[in-house]
Design an enzyme around this catalytic site. Structure first.
Site, short mmCIF file in Angstrom:
data_model
loop_
_atom_site.label_atom_id
_atom_site.label_comp_id
_atom_site.label_asym_id
_atom_site.label_seq_id
_atom_site.Cartn_x
_atom_site.Cartn_y
_atom_site.Cartn_z
N ASP A 113 -20.87 28.91 -0.19
CA ASP A 113 -19.95 28.43 0.85
C ASP A 113 -18.64 28.04 0.20
O ASP A 113 -18.55 27.94 -1.03
CB ASP A 113 -20.59 27.22 1.57
CG ASP A 113 -20.17 27.13 3.03
OD1 ASP A 113 -19.18 27.81 3.42
OD2 ASP A 113 -20.80 26.38 3.79
N ASP B 101 -23.38 30.61 7.30
CA ASP B 101 -22.95 30.83 8.68
C ASP B 101 -22.27 32.20 8.77
O ASP B 101 -21.96 32.81 7.74
CB ASP B 101 -22.04 29.70 9.21
CG ASP B 101 -20.86 29.41 8.28
OD1 ASP B 101 -20.31 30.36 7.71
OD2 ASP B 101 -20.49 28.23 8.14
N LYS C 276 -25.56 29.87 12.38
CA LYS C 276 -25.45 28.40 12.54
C LYS C 276 -24.60 28.07 13.77
O LYS C 276 -23.70 28.81 14.12
CB LYS C 276 -24.79 27.83 11.28
CG LYS C 276 -24.31 26.40 11.37
CD LYS C 276 -23.52 26.00 10.11
CE LYS C 276 -22.02 26.01 10.32
NZ LYS C 276 -21.24 25.47 9.20
N THR D 276 -20.61 17.32 4.60
CA THR D 276 -21.69 16.34 4.82
C THR D 276 -23.01 16.85 4.23
O THR D 276 -23.98 16.11 4.14
CB THR D 276 -21.91 16.10 6.32
OG1 THR D 276 -22.36 17.32 6.92
CG2 THR D 276 -20.65 15.63 7.01
N GLY E 278 0.80 -1.23 0.00
CA GLY E 278 0.00 0.00 0.00
C GLY E 278 0.83 1.27 0.00
O GLY E 278 0.29 2.36 -0.24
N GLU E 279 2.12 1.18 0.28
CA GLU E 279 2.94 2.40 0.26
C GLU E 279 2.99 2.98 -1.15
O GLU E 279 2.86 2.25 -2.14
CB GLU E 279 4.36 2.08 0.75
CG GLU E 279 4.41 1.75 2.23
CD GLU E 279 5.80 1.44 2.74
OE1 GLU E 279 6.75 1.43 1.93
OE2 GLU E 279 5.94 1.18 3.95
N GLY F 113 -24.89 19.07 5.67
CA GLY F 113 -25.76 19.53 6.76
C GLY F 113 -25.94 21.04 6.74
O GLY F 113 -27.08 21.54 6.80
N ARG G 237 -22.50 24.58 15.68
CA ARG G 237 -22.16 23.16 15.56
C ARG G 237 -22.08 22.58 16.97
O ARG G 237 -21.10 22.78 17.66
CB ARG G 237 -20.77 23.01 14.92
CG ARG G 237 -20.81 23.05 13.41
CD ARG G 237 -19.57 22.38 12.83
NE ARG G 237 -19.47 22.65 11.41
CZ ARG G 237 -20.15 22.00 10.47
NH1 ARG G 237 -21.00 21.05 10.82
NH2 ARG G 237 -19.98 22.29 9.20
N HIS H 118 -10.21 27.35 3.34
CA HIS H 118 -11.29 27.41 4.32
C HIS H 118 -11.18 28.69 5.17
O HIS H 118 -12.20 29.30 5.50
CB HIS H 118 -11.24 26.17 5.20
CG HIS H 118 -12.27 26.19 6.28
ND1 HIS H 118 -13.62 26.14 6.01
CD2 HIS H 118 -12.16 26.32 7.61
CE1 HIS H 118 -14.29 26.21 7.14
NE2 HIS H 118 -13.43 26.33 8.13
C1 R5P Z 1 -17.82 25.66 7.63
O1 R5P Z 1 -17.22 26.21 8.46
C2 R5P Z 1 -17.57 25.58 6.15
O2 R5P Z 1 -17.51 26.82 5.56
C3 R5P Z 1 -18.68 24.76 5.56
O3 R5P Z 1 -19.91 25.38 5.87
C4 R5P Z 1 -18.69 23.38 6.13
O4 R5P Z 1 -17.42 22.78 5.98
C5 R5P Z 1 -19.75 22.52 5.48
O5 R5P Z 1 -19.80 21.33 6.19
P1 R5P Z 1 -21.07 20.39 6.15
O6 R5P Z 1 -21.46 20.25 4.71
O7 R5P Z 1 -20.57 19.09 6.75
O8 R5P Z 1 -22.13 21.00 7.02
#
Ligand code: R5P
Length: 311
Positions: A215, A166, A189, A220, A35-36, A222, A191, A127
């Site tokens: 975004d 957010d 928002k 995920t 796997g390396e 969410g 978490r 990010h």
């Molecule tokens: C959050 O801080 C980022 O900007 C995105 O909103 C986040 O990574 C999205 O994550 P998910 O789709 O899991 O809610």
């Protein structure tokens, strides 16, 4: 100049090479039986300006390791300069200690890339902008927004409100709103735990409006799906979403498909397998943007002057 692609996003690397009118450099990348990762650069790079294209998304650990090994191979082959082109910079969300005794993995990854021998890094839609400061080598980055804004401007959507999902993303959303001549709304928002997003409030008026939620990434799903439900509950008539990076982890695709979102617009910083593509998905290419940046870096010209760095 010579471009090499890792295995994370060969179609994007191919498009970038085409834009630059060069052929991708010849390289052998495979896995040993255990796997390396094995890398062998199959052409001379002594003194050359080497660009290694490798986003570090899923599977993050092997894509990152492959990038590090490619940088090492290029340095040991006496490359003149090595730039790591990382369209999606994985591990970026772990950019601070949210809890006691947590690591700051984004900083660790920056250290690893530097230690491997990269002379510079190019990334898109980090990010958090401050990740630039985690590197002691130069990091150029730009936003996918010109490509996304162009796409939505052509749609000529009426009564548009750009929504930040957010508080942290509100600067990006404000910039989209300004450039699309739209209003701004912000979702508050929280978490409660990793990978779980809850909507607390909606700031702004979306009643009777078309909403575009923007975004940096959809992970995920969410955050985006909750934000879409929140604006629809407040009277929005339709919802589009856009992001640079389609991480699409877990059951994200199912969530997006079954949501009331009209269209999900993403870019090709991450190569999506066929099973992660769905009817409402539109993938825009950032190959031209990246190619222009590579050309600017190679010719020692200003990246920001060539590209619109709007958020
Ligand atoms: C959050 O801080 C980022 O900007 C995105 O909103 C986040 O990574 C999205 O994550 P998910 O789709 O899991 O809610």
């Amino acid at each position: 100049m010579v471009l090499f692609s890792g295995r994370a996003n060969k179609p994007l690397a191919g498009e970038i090479a085409k834009e630059l009118k060069v052929k991708l450099g010849s390289i052998d990348i495979k896995n040993f039986a255990d796997g390396e990762t094995y890398v062998n650069i199959l052409e001379g790079v002594r003194g050359r300006d080497v660009f290694i294209i490798q986003p570090t998304g899923f599977p993050a650990n092997s894509n990152l390791m492959e990038l590090l090994i490619m940088i090492d191979a290029a340095k040991r082959a006496s490359a003149g300069r090595v730039t790591a082109v990382i369209p999606y910079f994985g591990y970026a969300k772990q950019d601070r200690k949210a809890n006691h005794r947590e690591p700051i993995t984004a900083k660790l990854v920056a250290n690893l890339i530097t230690a491997a021998g990269a002379d510079g890094v190019f990334a898109m839609d980090l990010h958090a902008d401050q990740i630039q400061g985690f590197f002691d080598i130069n990091l150029d980055f730009l936003y996918a927004s010109p490509v996304i804004i162009d796409y939505f401007a052509k749609k000529k959507l009426k009564d548009l409100v750009v929504v930040s999902p957010d508080i942290g993303s509100s600067r990006r959303a404000r910039s989209y709103a300004k450039r699309l001549g739209a209003e701004l709304a912000i979702v508050d928002k929280r978490r409660p735990r990793p990978n779980v997003a809850e909507v607390l409030h909606l700031i702004g008026d979306v009643k009777g409006k078309t909403c575009l939620i923007v975004d940096d990434e959809i992970n995920t799903g969410g955050t985006i799906v909750n934000a879409a439900n929140a604006v629809l509950n407040e009277g929005a008539i339709e919802v589009y979403v856009a992001c640079a990076h389609p991480v699409f982890a877990g059951d994200c695709v199912k969530k997006l498909e079954h949501s009331k979102i009209k269209e999900v617009v993403v870019t090709n910083t991450i190569n999506l397998p066929q099973e992660k593509k769905f009817r409402k998905l539109k993938v825009l290419s950032v190959a031209k943007l990246i190619a222009s940046s590579i050309r600017a870096i190679h010719e020692e010209k200003s990246v920001s002057a060539l590209l619109n760095p709007a958020k």
